[in-house]
Every structure is written in structure tokens, then in C-alpha cells.
Design a protein around this motif. Structure first.
Motif, short mmCIF file in Angstrom:
data_model
loop_
_atom_site.label_atom_id
_atom_site.label_comp_id
_atom_site.label_asym_id
_atom_site.label_seq_id
_atom_site.Cartn_x
_atom_site.Cartn_y
_atom_site.Cartn_z
N UNK A 1 0.14 9.80 0.70
CA UNK A 1 -0.84 8.90 1.32
C UNK A 1 -1.41 7.91 0.32
N UNK A 2 -1.59 8.34 -0.90
CA UNK A 2 -2.13 7.44 -1.92
C UNK A 2 -1.19 6.29 -2.20
N UNK A 3 0.12 6.48 -1.99
CA UNK A 3 1.08 5.40 -2.22
C UNK A 3 1.12 4.41 -1.05
N UNK A 4 0.54 4.83 0.08
CA UNK A 4 0.47 3.95 1.25
C UNK A 4 -0.67 2.96 1.02
N UNK A 5 -0.40 1.64 1.12
CA UNK A 5 -1.46 0.64 0.91
C UNK A 5 -2.67 0.83 1.82
N UNK A 6 -2.46 1.49 2.97
CA UNK A 6 -3.57 1.71 3.89
C UNK A 6 -4.67 2.53 3.22
N UNK A 7 -4.30 3.46 2.35
CA UNK A 7 -5.26 4.38 1.75
C UNK A 7 -5.50 4.13 0.26
N UNK A 8 -4.83 3.13 -0.30
CA UNK A 8 -5.02 2.81 -1.71
C UNK A 8 -6.26 1.94 -1.89
N UNK A 9 -6.69 1.80 -3.11
CA UNK A 9 -7.82 0.92 -3.40
C UNK A 9 -7.46 -0.51 -3.02
N UNK A 10 -8.43 -1.34 -2.66
CA UNK A 10 -8.14 -2.74 -2.32
C UNK A 10 -7.38 -3.44 -3.44
N UNK A 11 -6.56 -4.41 -3.08
CA UNK A 11 -5.75 -5.09 -4.10
C UNK A 11 -6.60 -5.73 -5.18
N UNK A 12 -7.74 -6.28 -4.77
CA UNK A 12 -8.61 -6.89 -5.78
C UNK A 12 -9.56 -5.87 -6.41
N UNK A 13 -9.39 -4.61 -6.00
CA UNK A 13 -10.15 -3.52 -6.63
C UNK A 13 -11.55 -3.37 -6.09
N UNK A 63 -9.27 4.69 13.61
CA UNK A 63 -10.40 4.42 14.50
C UNK A 63 -11.19 3.17 14.15
N UNK A 64 -11.00 2.61 12.96
CA UNK A 64 -11.81 1.46 12.55
C UNK A 64 -10.97 0.44 11.80
N UNK A 65 -11.43 -0.79 11.79
CA UNK A 65 -10.76 -1.84 11.02
C UNK A 65 -11.22 -1.86 9.57
N UNK A 66 -12.19 -1.03 9.23
CA UNK A 66 -12.69 -0.99 7.86
C UNK A 66 -11.62 -0.45 6.91
N UNK A 67 -11.66 -0.90 5.67
CA UNK A 67 -10.76 -0.39 4.65
C UNK A 67 -11.09 1.06 4.35
N UNK A 68 -10.08 1.90 4.29
CA UNK A 68 -10.25 3.32 3.97
C UNK A 68 -9.56 3.61 2.64
N UNK A 69 -10.29 4.21 1.72
CA UNK A 69 -9.74 4.57 0.41
C UNK A 69 -9.76 6.09 0.28
N UNK A 70 -8.60 6.66 -0.03
CA UNK A 70 -8.52 8.10 -0.26
C UNK A 70 -8.69 8.38 -1.74
N UNK A 71 -9.58 9.30 -2.06
CA UNK A 71 -9.85 9.64 -3.46
C UNK A 71 -8.59 10.15 -4.15
N UNK A 72 -8.51 9.95 -5.45
CA UNK A 72 -7.36 10.41 -6.22
C UNK A 72 -7.26 11.93 -6.22
N UNK A 73 -8.38 12.58 -6.08
CA UNK A 73 -8.43 14.04 -6.08
C UNK A 73 -9.88 14.47 -6.07
N UNK A 74 -10.12 15.68 -5.65
CA UNK A 74 -11.49 16.18 -5.59
C UNK A 74 -12.12 16.14 -6.97
#
Length: 609
Positions: A1-13, A63-74
Motif C-alpha cells: 500500500x505504501x508503494x501505491x501513490x494513493x497512500x504515499x506522501x504527497x508529491x510535494x511532501x 469515502x473522501x476526496x481528501x489525500x490519505x497518507x499511510x504511516x511508514x509503521x507504528x
């Protein structure tokens, strides 16, 4: 999932505003209500939701158009700190897993809650850890002023009303029907004894039996998403209630009865009467001006306020639940009730004209970001904020024996915790409680300080309260001081309150220590060490921070960008103080004065309704 752009940090960080959500999907109701207000901010700020759990991130992204970022790990905050670098972090709850993110010193931390209410949760001592609390209105400000010590309400709060009431609310049900629509929306059983507001197991079956037997009513049953999570009896009652609704729907589909698990909001438009508990949905209902009936908690230890909106509304005791139809008819005929509800709505939310709440929410964020830009700087060294898991991956093999031992010892731990609960009521109160929820590895700081604590015990009565069985065994071997074990938040709370200390002392930052800082009626004191890894935003949650020298005191003061002005940082080496013993004496003096000047803040068990 982290490799999927949907869940990665924004391109501009970088993002301006980050909503932190560390929970499982069961708690998504807390963040769903914020989708629409945050989406409306998109034209002015960059906004994202930071998820710690993959399954939660998947659902939110759908469910939302907002950007979603998945943490690298707990607990891995490197990307959050160095790349995303949010200016403001929003928190919809007080989950203990917020612990890691709360350590960031270069962001403003803002509590937005997931609804207004008079639950003691909304005046938790834990509010101090946030730089700001975006409150709904004057009621919240007065609640905080009454129940919190060392908390400047004027400086730490901003009124935003309820942005959700400005959002569109499509309904899955027909709004017009010949039946009167009754919304029964009970809350859950709560995570600790003082918060058992739920009515499902005590009132629920009787309420639904009466309403479903009367052909005048359409019933929407909307239990809290966490109903039954903590208590099997509540889960059984909820299953029975759902079965009753299912049978009623099958018998008469035209009645349009409903079991509701969707987003809350449209129900305010469709329902004619609400029956609920002391819960945030009751306060959302205020904005409608329509009749409401509130259940009285049956558990005697539950904290219930006798002031404010709740005390002025019709109440339903467990013994009267079977008579609910007659009581609902009375409530519907009470012409004065609607006027009272509107007056209370002004008190809790202020200006409710369309768009007013959303405007205030946006202005509060603009001010918060502007302040952060004034003092913003590079984060402290990464190691200050890297919260490592208790058992890192590289140590799984090394510590597998300890995991096995924990499983074997669980029964003994529960037995010992029950014994501690009995002992504490016979042992009496103490001056100080030394608190640790850490594992043995995390409790090394306490063990190192044991000689100093025992020396302090020559003039003060001291007890230790721990939440880990292995830590309990180790401390019992290391000190003659009494050690109590609490199995879970409820037992730990009961033990600490039974000991009735004037202060709780913490020597490490295990995440569950944040849970214990929520207690009222006592001061919370952090005792730092010669390292600097403990210096972070979480210190704002304490009343005092004790340090060993002036250099460390200056570092603490300089490191917190938006420091709680009421936080006292004490240098133990100051000649006039007299070391740790003198500091504790000074804190006791402050406690005595605070108890005299602010007695309401020490009402840890408010009168039962």
C-alpha cells in the motif's frame, strides 16, 4: 500500500493541515463527520488524513476526496517529521495511539473532538497536551474552566461552533410519513467506570419493545459503533435489539423501521423525537429545537453533571423505560421544551446561521497556521521523537520468550490486579503515586530512581501503580514501597483514585501514561533524566516538569514552540529549592491552594443524576 501513490506522501511532501487518525475501522465515525468540512478547506490549504492502520486507510480513501497518507509503521515518524511537516495536526479523539504524533514540536496540535457533550471526557486533564482546543461554544469554555487546573481557557481555546451543521445531509429515508419518527441513538458502554453512559443493556430492550408495539411510530435504531466492544452483556442486548428491529421490519416493511449504521447528520432532519444517552449526538440534536429524551446512566460510578443542557431535559430512568410511550407523548406536548432547547443551543454553539460555523473553523485554522509560521523551525533531533515499538522487529526472536511468558502469566496478572484492587481500599490514601504503564524494559528509569524515591518516602507516603505484570514483579523485588497492579484502564483508575494522592509522578513516557494524566483532582508531574529524548510536545500534558539542572530547564523551555503557559519547569538543583523533597513540598503547597480556590476541579466523582 505504501508503494501505491494513493497512500504515499504527497508529491510535494508538505501539507498545511493533517488530521491524525490512529484507530481501527470501528472508530471511523469519529473522522467521517470531518470529511465534508475538511474537503471545503481544499481551496485554501493543503489537507490530508494520516492513518496508522492499512485497513482504516483503505476505507477512508474510498469515502473522501481528501489525500490519505499511510504511516511508514507504528511509531515511525521520520517521513511525517521530515517530509510532510504539517503546520497543524488535528485530533478527533484522545486515543492513546496519538502518543507518537503528539511528540512533534514543530506543529500546532489541535483537539477538535467528534462532537460536543458534557461527558467528563470533554474536560479531561489530557486537554493540556494540545496547543489548542477548537471548542463548540461558551458551554465548553465554562466546562474546562470549572474542571481543569493550570489551564488558561482564554488562551487555549477557539470557538468554532459545529461546522457539520453547514454541510448538506442527504437522507436514505422519506422525510414525510404518517408516523412519528423516533431516533433511538444510544452510546457505547465506555472505556472506564466513570464513562459508562450507554443504555443498551439497561434501557434498550424496554424502549424498543414499547415503541415497536405502537403503530404510530417509525423507529430508527442507531447504536454507537463501539457498542458491545468492552462488555459481553451489552453485546447481547444489542443483538436482541437488532433482532427486534429485524422482525418488525419483516412484519411491516411499510413502517420503514431502520437499523442505522451510516454517517450521522440526516437523522436530525428526519426524526421527530430523539432518545439518547449523555452523548455527543444529544448535543447535535440541540440545533433542531425538536423534543429529546435522555437516559439516566444506571452505573453509580458514572460521572453525571447536574448543570447544563442535560439537567434541563426530560430524563428516562431504567425503571421507567417500559413506560417509554407515555413519556414520549408527554415530551411531544411540552411546548416550553422547544424554547429551552433553542436557548441551550445558543449557549453550546453560538451563531448557527448557515455558514457561520464553517467560517469560524476556517478563521481558527488561519490563526493557528499564522502563529506556527511565526515560531516554526526545524524539528529537534530525530531521536527525540522516534517512538520505538516495545519489541522491534529485529528483536522478535530475542523476545519471543517474553511474549510466551506474558501469555502464560495473564491469569496470574488478572488475579494480582484483583488483589491490588482489594488491598488499596484497606491500605488508605498516600501523598504521592509513582505511575508506570511501561514494560520492564521501559521502566528502567523508575528502577534507577528507586533510591531517590525511597529517600523521599521518609517524609511522604508513596505508592507505585503499574500496568504491566512483569514490571510489577520486578518492582516488588526492588523496593519496600507498596506496588499495585491495574489490569486495564478501569482498574488503574480505581486504584489511583482510591489512593487519592495530591500528585502523580511519571519517570517515562509509555503511551498509556498519557491515559493516566487524564485524572482530575491531582497534579501530574514529569521527572526528567540526564538524557534529552523525553523533551517533546507531550510535556504540555503535565502540570510540572522536574529537571536536574538549569541547562535542561532552558532546553525544555526553548524546545516547545507553543508551550502551555501554565506548565511549570522546575530546576531541582536550585539552591533555594532543596532538591526533589523541596520540589514536592512546593507542589503540595500549590495543591492545597488550588483545592481551596478551585474546589470544582477536585470533584472527580460528580453527583449522580
Amino acid at each position: 500500500m505504501r508503494r501505491d501513490p494513493v497512500f504515499a506522501a504527497p508529491k510535494n511532501g508538505h501539507v498545511d493541515i493533517l488530521l491524525n487518525f490512529a484507530d481501527d475501522p470501528v472508530n471511523l465515525y469519529q473522522v467521517r463527520q470531518w470529511y465534508a468540512p475538511l474537503e471545503q478547506l481544499g481551496g485554501d490549504f493543503s489537507v490530508a488524513i494520516f492513518c496508522h492502520r492499512p485497513e482504516t486507510a483503505k476505507i477512508i480513501a474510498s469515502e473522501t476526496t481528501l489525500k490519505v497518507v499511510l504511516a511508514q509503521g507504528l511509531g515511525n515518524l521520520k517521513e511525517l517529521r521530515e517530509r510532510i511537516a504539517p503546520k497543524v495536526v488535528l485530533y478527533p479523539n484522545q486515543n492513546y495511539n496519538n502518543y507518537a504524533v503528539l511528540g512533534l514540536t514543530n506543529a500546532q496540535h489541535v483537539f477538535i473532538s467528534h462532537g460536543e457533550s458534557d461527558k467528563i471526557y470533554m474536560a479531561s486533564n489530557w486537554m493540556k497536551v494540545f496547543n489548542y482546543f477548537f471548542v463548540a461554544g461558551e458551554a465548553s469554555r465554562q466546562r474546562l474552566s470549572t474542571h481543569l487546573l493550570n489551564y488558561d481557557v482564554d488562551k487555549k481555546t477557539m470557538e468554532i461552533g459545529r461546522p457539520q451543521i453547514d454541510m448538506p445531509r442527504p437522507s436514505p429515508l422519506k422525510r414525510r410519513t404518517t408516523r412519528t419518527t423516533i431516533l433511538y441513538a444510544p452510546t457505547w458502554e465506555g472505556g472506564r467506570p466513570s464513562m459508562r453512559y450507554g443504555s443498551v443493556a439497561t434501557h434498550g430492550v424496554s424502549i424498543l419493545s414499547g415503541l415497536l408495539a405502537d403503530g404510530r411510530f417509525r423507529v430508527i435504531y442507531r447504536p454507537h459503533p463501539r457498542t458491545g466492544v468492552q462488555d459481553a452483556e451489552v453485546a447481547r442486548a444489542d443483538a436482541e435489539a437488532r433482532g427486534m428491529l429485524a422482525n418488525a421490519i419483516a412484519r411491516d416493511p411499510a413502517a420503514q423501521h431502520m437499523i442505522d449504521a451510516g454517517v450521522f447528520g440526516w437523522q436530525l432532519d428526519v426524526a421527530d423525537v430523539m432518545i439518547t444517552d449523555i452523548s455527543a449526538v444529544a448535543y447535535d440534536w440541540l440545533t433542531t429545537g425538536k423534543p429529546i429524551l435522555i437516559t439516566i446512566p444506571s452505573a453509580p460510578e458514572t460521572t453525571v453533571t447536574q448543570t447544563g443542557f442535560i439537567s434541563d431535559m426530560p430524563m428516562l430512568a431504567e425503571c421507567d423505560a417500559a413506560d417509554v410511550v407515555r413519556i414520549v407523548d408527554q415530551v411531544r406536548k411540552d411546548d416550553e421544551l422547544g424554547a429551552r432547547i433553542r436557548r441551550w443551543a445558543d449557549f453550546y454553539y453560538g451563531d448557527r446561521t448557515p455558514g457561520a460555523s464553517m467560517t469560524r473553523f476556517k478563521r481558527a485554522l488561519e490563526r493557528t497556521i499564522s502563529e506556527r509560521d511565526e515560531w516554526g523551525r526545524d524539528e529537534l533531533a530525530p531521536e527525540l521523537h522516534q517512538v520505538k515499538p516495545s519489541f522491534p522487529v529485529r528483536d522478535v526472536v530475542k523476545n519471543s520468550w517474553e511474549a510466551l511468558l506474558r501469555r502464560i502469566s495473564r491469569e496470574k496478572a488478572e488475579q494480582q490486579a484483583a488483589q491490588s484492587l482489594q488491598d488499596v481500599h484497606s491500605d488508605g490514601s498516600v501523598d504521592l503515586v509513582l505511575c508506570s504503564m511501561a514494560s520492564p524494559a521501559g521502566a528502567k528509569g523508575i528502577i534507577k530512581r528507586i533510591p531517590e524515591v525511597e529517600a523521599l518516602a521518609s517524609s511522604r507516603s508513596i505508592a507505585l501503580v503499574v500496568g504491566n505484570y512483569m514490571t510489577y514483579l520486578k518492582l516488588r523485588r526492588r523496593t519496600y514501597l507498596p506496588v499495585y497492579l491495574g489490569a486495564g484502564s478501569g482498574q488503574t483508575e480505581m486504584i489511583t483514585k482510591a489512593l487519592s494522592p495530591f500528585a502523580v509522578l511519571y519517570l517515562e513516557q509509555a503511551k498509556h501514561n498519557l491515559r493516566e494524566t487524564a485524572y482530575h483532582g491531582m497534579f501530574h508531574v514529569y521527572w526528567g533524566n540526564e538524557q534529552t529524548g523525553w523533551i517533546n510536545n507531550r510535556l504540555n500534558g503535565f502540570d510540572y516538569v522536574l529537571v536536574d539542572d538549569e541547562w535542561t530547564r532552558d532546553l525544555v523551555l526553548d524546545s516547545l514552540g507553543n508551550r502551555n503557559a501554565d506548565l511549570k519547569v522546575v530546576n531541582l538543583s536550585a539552591q533555594e529549592l532543596g532538591g526533589i523533597s523541596g520540589a514536592i513540598s512546593s507542589i503540595r503547597t500549590d495543591f492545597t491552594r488550588a483545592r481551596r480556590e478551585h474546589p470544582d476541579a477536585f470533584m472527580t466523582n460528580l453527583p449522580h443524576a
